[in-house]
Design an enzyme around this catalytic site. Sequence first.
Site, PDB file in Angstrom:
ATOM      1  N   HIS A   1      22.279 -11.484  16.764  1.00  0.00           N
ATOM      2  CA  HIS A   1      22.060 -12.192  16.134  1.00  0.00           C
ATOM      3  C   HIS A   1      22.735 -13.363  15.943  1.00  0.00           C
ATOM      4  O   HIS A   1      22.756 -12.794  13.737  1.00  0.00           O
ATOM      5  CB  HIS A   1      20.647 -12.546  15.395  1.00  0.00           C
ATOM      6  CG  HIS A   1      19.823 -11.503  15.929  1.00  0.00           C
ATOM      7  ND1 HIS A   1      19.659 -10.455  17.016  1.00  0.00           N
ATOM      8  CD2 HIS A   1      18.065 -12.469  16.809  1.00  0.00           C
ATOM      9  CE1 HIS A   1      18.300 -10.134  18.135  1.00  0.00           C
ATOM     10  NE2 HIS A   1      17.450 -11.057  17.569  1.00  0.00           N
TER      11      HIS A   1
ATOM     12  N   GLU B   1      -3.221  -0.081   3.391  1.00  0.00           N
ATOM     13  CA  GLU B   1      -3.094   1.136   4.175  1.00  0.00           C
ATOM     14  C   GLU B   1      -0.908   0.876   4.490  1.00  0.00           C
ATOM     15  O   GLU B   1      -0.011   1.418   4.950  1.00  0.00           O
ATOM     16  CB  GLU B   1      -3.364   1.211   5.388  1.00  0.00           C
ATOM     17  CG  GLU B   1      -4.812   1.338   4.753  1.00  0.00           C
ATOM     18  CD  GLU B   1      -5.872   1.068   4.747  1.00  0.00           C
ATOM     19  OE1 GLU B   1      -5.237  -1.394   4.615  1.00  0.00           O
ATOM     20  OE2 GLU B   1      -7.397   0.782   4.352  1.00  0.00           O
TER      21      GLU B   1
END
Length: 665
Positions: A29, A409
Amino acid sequence: MSNREKHDRMANAIRFLSMDAVEKANSGHPGLPMGAADIATVLYTRFLKHDPHNPHWADRDRFVLSAGHGSMLLYSLLYLTGYEDIGIEEIKNFRQLGSPTAGHPEYGHAAGIETTTGPLGQGFANAVGMALAERIMNAHYGDALVDHRTYVLAGDGCLMEGVSQEALSLAGHLKLSKLIVIWDDNNISIDGPVSLSDSTDQLARFAASGWNTLSCDGHDPEAIARALEVAQASDRPTLIAAKTTIGFGAPGKAGTNKVHGSPLGADEIAATRKALGWDYKPFEVPSDVLDAWRLAGLNSARKRKEWEGRLGKVDKETRAEFERRMSGELPSGFDAAIADYKKKLVADKPKVATRKSSEMALEVINGVVPETIGGSADLSGSNNTKTSQTKPIAPGSYGGRYVHYGIREHGMASAMNGMALHGGVIPYSGTFLVFSDYARPAMRLASLMGIRSIFVMTHDSIGLGEDGPTHQPVEQLAALRAIPNHLVFRPADATEAAECWQAALESRKAPSTIALTRQNLPAVRTEFESENLSARGAYELMAADGDAAVTIFATGSEVEIALGARTLLQAHGHPTRVVSVPCFELFDAQPDSYQDAVIGDAPIRVAVEAGIRQGWDRFIGSDGLFVGMHGFGASGPYEALYKHFGITAQAVAEAAEKRLHQAAL
Ligand SMILES: Cc1ncc(C[n+]2csc(CCOP(=O)(O)OP(=O)(O)O)c2C)c(N)n1
């Protein structure tokens, strides 16, 4: 040469190393490193407190490349500033097997890579944990020893991921003012412009959660520096929206998704060399530029020496304790405390839920291990993660040992990873086992990185009862066991709970999940054993009276059922042994001879676990008997559910007897 010219040449070194490495690897990238090169140059030459020659210096600033696909940005920076682990050969070997310059930055591959990134948003959420750990350590050791910042470079993708919301709202709430996130605001992702899929006002979103928000031109070094200066003075975490052009400098592709994730191609690279006036061969960094970078790499050496001086001046005990905590060693009194506690347990034989057993073990552990930092995702009373030592950590007040993570969470698990990576603290925190699904991406990364995050997962089966199938884990134990390098513990009683905690804390290179019950369980370990039997993964809990006809394997709450079945079978003349299996992974690590002896050679093998069968064939064989769940649970009192789903001593004994009769025919 003007300062601006010098800056441009230094930033261009990142751009060309990145595009040339991607070109040679024929994958990667280039867009992000080219676009964010100016930001990174300002940060690494003028702001970041680090020492490439002492890369593990405890009080260094942490830099997290949350947009991990732009890995060549980080590798270029590490090479240019003089980190030993990344030389020009490693840059040339980008993405090759065995090279530290992996496709995405991997923790442990090279110093200066503070966390593994790639799954977007994780790095950002890790950084929240790093910034929190810094404040916790600062509260204990003061500014003289702990006073550093956490910087993040995040992309549009990191900010679009849900975990970013959990992370930013937690950081804003806790007022983690030394956290500085630079957003590579280039309006491009893979499919095209961000406007295809998102129109969020990011600054307003961050501001709404108590962040300081700034904007700047991400190609203007002075504007970037000014923004960083303001951020450093903030009493809140800061988001800097730095406007950039992805693939900056590539005449035909800059500003488009074409430069995001594929090599530019020879023609475009040649055109970029021309446009940026870079008349050097691939991987050649001219000496004036390399010298300037290497010099910048020495910027903080003096600060590091001064810090060492301060560390040398604190009293011997404080220094030793600081160094012990940062090294990850447990305190010397730990084993003795666990041994004493185990003696007490066999005398007391408490009949409690294992979540309570876990709390009791933690009460002992937190008394002797001052670096444990507990928490829960808003289920403190259910997860039993609080002890007398764990006063809450609050905004601006970090001397406590308990994090109220809120109903986050995923952000919690990711922040825990950041805390573990930072060092000096051992994070443990909880939710219901079924919601491990919400935390799983971070739990997986903890395993990949090999770090000591400890996930406390209560309400571990249909045994939670009336809350019903939405809350009853069925496949979660198997799913977590499927993650490589993840220790999944399921203790059967208070002694095993203490042993599992001991093993989890001693596991420096693998995270742990400790699955715990809501329902009470009897003590199944009645004799004191100095050895940590649970750390063997599985062991014979009760031998057969005579040559075993049946072996029953069980975990957690089903060990009681296995023992009940043994009584029934033996009464019918079938000698039966019971093996407790608190941790598959640790059992697999035992020598073959031990594993063979524990599995034994009884003709009938049965496994009992109130979850799915997956994974159990390793103990019972594909023709073994499994008593457990075959679908989702149901809402009702837990005793009724165990009967309804056929997970009883009676059912286990009947299944084994049926097999015995068939075998006799
Ligand atoms: C959780 C996750 N989902 C998807 C991907 C695949 N992916 C990698 S980069 C990317 C686009 C990111 O866009 P942005 O952050 O704007 O990066 P830029 O295009 O500026 O390099 C995607 C979807 C990923 N790495 N992680």
